[in-house]
Design a protein around this motif. Structure first.
Motif, PDB file in Angstrom:
ATOM      1  N   VAL A   1      -7.936   1.935  -9.751  1.00  0.00           N
ATOM      2  CA  VAL A   1      -8.197   2.530  -8.782  1.00  0.00           C
ATOM      3  C   VAL A   1      -6.913   2.569  -7.854  1.00  0.00           C
ATOM      4  O   VAL A   1      -5.884   1.896  -8.171  1.00  0.00           O
ATOM      5  N   THR A   2      -6.697   3.613  -6.934  1.00  0.00           N
ATOM      6  CA  THR A   2      -5.653   3.687  -6.259  1.00  0.00           C
ATOM      7  C   THR A   2      -6.024   3.830  -4.640  1.00  0.00           C
ATOM      8  O   THR A   2      -6.992   4.445  -4.388  1.00  0.00           O
ATOM      9  N   VAL A   3      -5.308   3.025  -4.035  1.00  0.00           N
ATOM     10  CA  VAL A   3      -5.416   3.227  -2.469  1.00  0.00           C
ATOM     11  C   VAL A   3      -4.228   2.995  -1.717  1.00  0.00           C
ATOM     12  O   VAL A   3      -3.352   2.000  -2.070  1.00  0.00           O
TER      13      VAL A   3
ATOM     14  N   GLY B   1     -10.358  -1.810   3.065  1.00  0.00           N
ATOM     15  CA  GLY B   1     -10.515  -2.916   4.001  1.00  0.00           C
ATOM     16  C   GLY B   1      -9.190  -3.913   4.238  1.00  0.00           C
ATOM     17  O   GLY B   1      -8.687  -4.097   5.453  1.00  0.00           O
ATOM     18  N   ASP B   2      -8.495  -4.029   3.193  1.00  0.00           N
ATOM     19  CA  ASP B   2      -7.345  -5.047   3.398  1.00  0.00           C
ATOM     20  C   ASP B   2      -6.391  -4.047   3.901  1.00  0.00           C
ATOM     21  O   ASP B   2      -5.237  -4.503   4.619  1.00  0.00           O
ATOM     22  N   LEU B   3      -6.175  -2.595   3.768  1.00  0.00           N
ATOM     23  CA  LEU B   3      -5.296  -1.846   4.560  1.00  0.00           C
ATOM     24  C   LEU B   3      -5.534  -1.716   5.882  1.00  0.00           C
ATOM     25  O   LEU B   3      -4.449  -2.017   6.610  1.00  0.00           O
TER      26      LEU B   3
ATOM     27  N   PHE C   1       0.940  -1.064  -0.090  1.00  0.00           N
ATOM     28  CA  PHE C   1      -0.219  -0.106   0.083  1.00  0.00           C
ATOM     29  C   PHE C   1       0.799   1.395  -0.005  1.00  0.00           C
ATOM     30  O   PHE C   1       0.325   2.359   0.157  1.00  0.00           O
ATOM     31  N   VAL C   2       1.980   1.076  -0.046  1.00  0.00           N
ATOM     32  CA  VAL C   2       3.017   2.287  -0.002  1.00  0.00           C
ATOM     33  C   VAL C   2       3.668   2.312  -1.423  1.00  0.00           C
ATOM     34  O   VAL C   2       4.176   1.336  -1.927  1.00  0.00           O
ATOM     35  N   PRO C   3       3.860   3.441  -1.872  1.00  0.00           N
ATOM     36  CA  PRO C   3       4.479   3.562  -3.294  1.00  0.00           C
ATOM     37  C   PRO C   3       5.969   3.219  -3.301  1.00  0.00           C
ATOM     38  O   PRO C   3       6.437   3.397  -2.351  1.00  0.00           O
TER      39      PRO C   3
END
Length: 461
Positions: free
Chosen positions: A232-234, A200-202, A66-68
């Motif tokens: 999408v982006t999260v 939700g996964d994050l 979840f981190v670029p």
């Protein structure tokens, strides 16, 4: 993270930077002979340490995705598009929007308070100023606030919101309206589902991590309008005030419950967007007459044959008093549509009461407008009432009372009994109505009983 000297070419000021920070550049670097779009920002030691922790030999499970990608944390040669060249200490990470630029809907939401971080990077004076600003926003109530967004409207134009706008959002309903109405109004059903799933996964990843405290990281939420469900982006960004352990197995920091809860609040706003409504405590200027009319219209049908003609379940005066706080242990929640007119779609009253020697939560006056039925709003109102009672009064048991005829069967009441049972409520022995509310017996058209239903709450709020 590459341990090489990086050259940033075509660098220019990041025009799409939502939160208004200074010194943010965008450009491209070459990785494995391929040009990669990147964002470059001033380097902070904590942020560099955070990226090193996530890319080390034993990173926290599932969090790194979840981190670029980080390509550099150190000296970077910057070749500006205008021609000048400098070398400076920068953090260089992937630009999550790639080449889509202004055609990508994106929101930046701040999780928590940076002022809560030990040894915060800001001065004491700035810390005091920032704390005062945050306390008047949804950071104080939800643990998250809007820093900025850029998104399309249904008419094809684009709306941009800045930090000042985000600070003006002082209630859960206002934040939900901003994210659901501004950011997500053009997202497809598939994109909304994907965004919710990834958040939700994050949240689950953070809940299982004991070596990270974010304090004031941002969550970026975005999508490509008109794109497929996976466009999408999260992502998490901005770790200048975050802390991390020595290894992923280092549990000295514990779970970052504040960030986990804040992500739960973000999920609630996504649900509002998916279902077209927002649920929250009724504001003091709510239309009490419309709320009372909704309750009475629903109950006159649901309890036809139990009451004499003309009897009303409630009045505008009663609703207005409950909203005003005349009875502190009874509060009114309402659902409004996310359309610009903000129509009233539902209502539920939630109370703290005494039952069998215990203090329990109770809900009543549940009513949903005809246009919003069969969309799960009734259950959502009950879920909101349960969460509100647990969070506000710390109750672990929820109760409801269902009025039923004593001498005949009403199919709608049988259906309600099955529905409440499916939601986890267990019926108890019926109680004669006249024993509890003798003053209302003259308004009855038949003999009735109260059936009490009880449910043990999970303890999660």
């Amino acid at each position: 993270m590459a341990d090489v000297h990086v050259v940033l070419t075509g660098a220019r000021r990041c025009e799409q930077q939502l939160a208004g920070h200074d010194g943010i550049l965008q450009g491209e670097i070459v990785v494995d002979n391929k040009a990669v779009q990147v964002i470059a920002k001033p380097l902070h030691a904590r942020e560099a340490a955070f990226y090193a922790h996530l890319t080390g030999p034993s990173p926290p499970a599932d969090l790194a995705r979840f981190v670029p990608d980080c390509f550099a944390a150190g000296p970077v040669t910057v070749a500006m598009a205008s021609g000048e060249t400098t070398t400076t200490e920068l953090l260089v990470v992937a630009d999550l929007r790639g080449e889509l630029g202004g055609r990508y809907a994106l929101a930046d939401c701040k999780l928590g308070f940076r002022e809560a971080a030990p040894l915060a990077v800001t001065s004491a004076e700035k810390t005091a100023i920032q704390t005062a600003k945050a306390l008047g926003t949804t950071s104080a109530t939800l643990g998250v606030r809007l820093l900025g967004l850029h998104a399309p409207r249904l008419d094809g134009s684009w709306v941009t919101r800045d930090k000042a706008y985000g600070r003006s959002l002082d209630s859960p309903a206002s934040l939900s309206a901003a994210l659901a109405g501004d950011l997500l109004s053009s997202a497809s059903a598939g994109q909304l589902k994907q965004i919710r799933s990834r958040i939700g996964d994050l949240r689950d990843a953070l809940a299982s991590t004991h070596s990270v405290k974010l304090f004031s990281a941002s969550i970026l939420i975005g999508y490509a309008p008109g794109g497929c469900a996976d466009d999408v982006t999260v992502a998490l960004v901005d770790f200048a005030n975050s802390l991390c352990g020595v290894t992923a197995d280092d549990s000295s920091l514990g779970v970052d419950h504040d960030s986990v809860d804040a992500l739960g609040a973000v999920l609630d706003t996504i649900d509002a967007a998916r279902h077209g409504y927002t649920i929250g405590r009724a504001p003091v200027d709510a239309d009490a007459a419309a709320l009372a009319a909704l309750v009475n219209d629903v109950y006159v049908v649901a309890e036809r044959g139990l009451w004499q003609q003309g009897f009303q379940r409630t009045t505008a005066v009663e609703i207005e008093g409950l909203i005003r706080g005349d009875k502190p242990e009874t509060q009114v929640l309402m659902a409004v549509g996310n359309a610009s007119a903000r129509p009233i779609l539902g209502i539920i009253a939630v109370s703290r009461v005494d039952y069998d020697g215990d203090r329990v939560g109770e809900f009543g006056m549940l009513a949903v407008a005809p246009a919003a039925r069969s969309a799960g709003l009734g259950r959502a109102l009950i879920d909101a009432a349960e969460a509100h009672a647990a969070a506000t009064w710390g109750v672990s048991t929820m109760m409801l009372e269902l009025l039923t005829p004593r001498n005949f069967v009403m199919p709608d009441k049988v259906k309600l009994t099955k529905w409440y049972t499916a939601l986890g409520y267990t019926p108890c022995a019926p109680m004669p109505f006249e024993d509890k509310l003798p003053q209302l017996v003259p308004f009855l058209d038949t003999q009735v009983d109260f059936t009490v239903f009880l449910k043990q709450l999970s303890g999660e709020t």
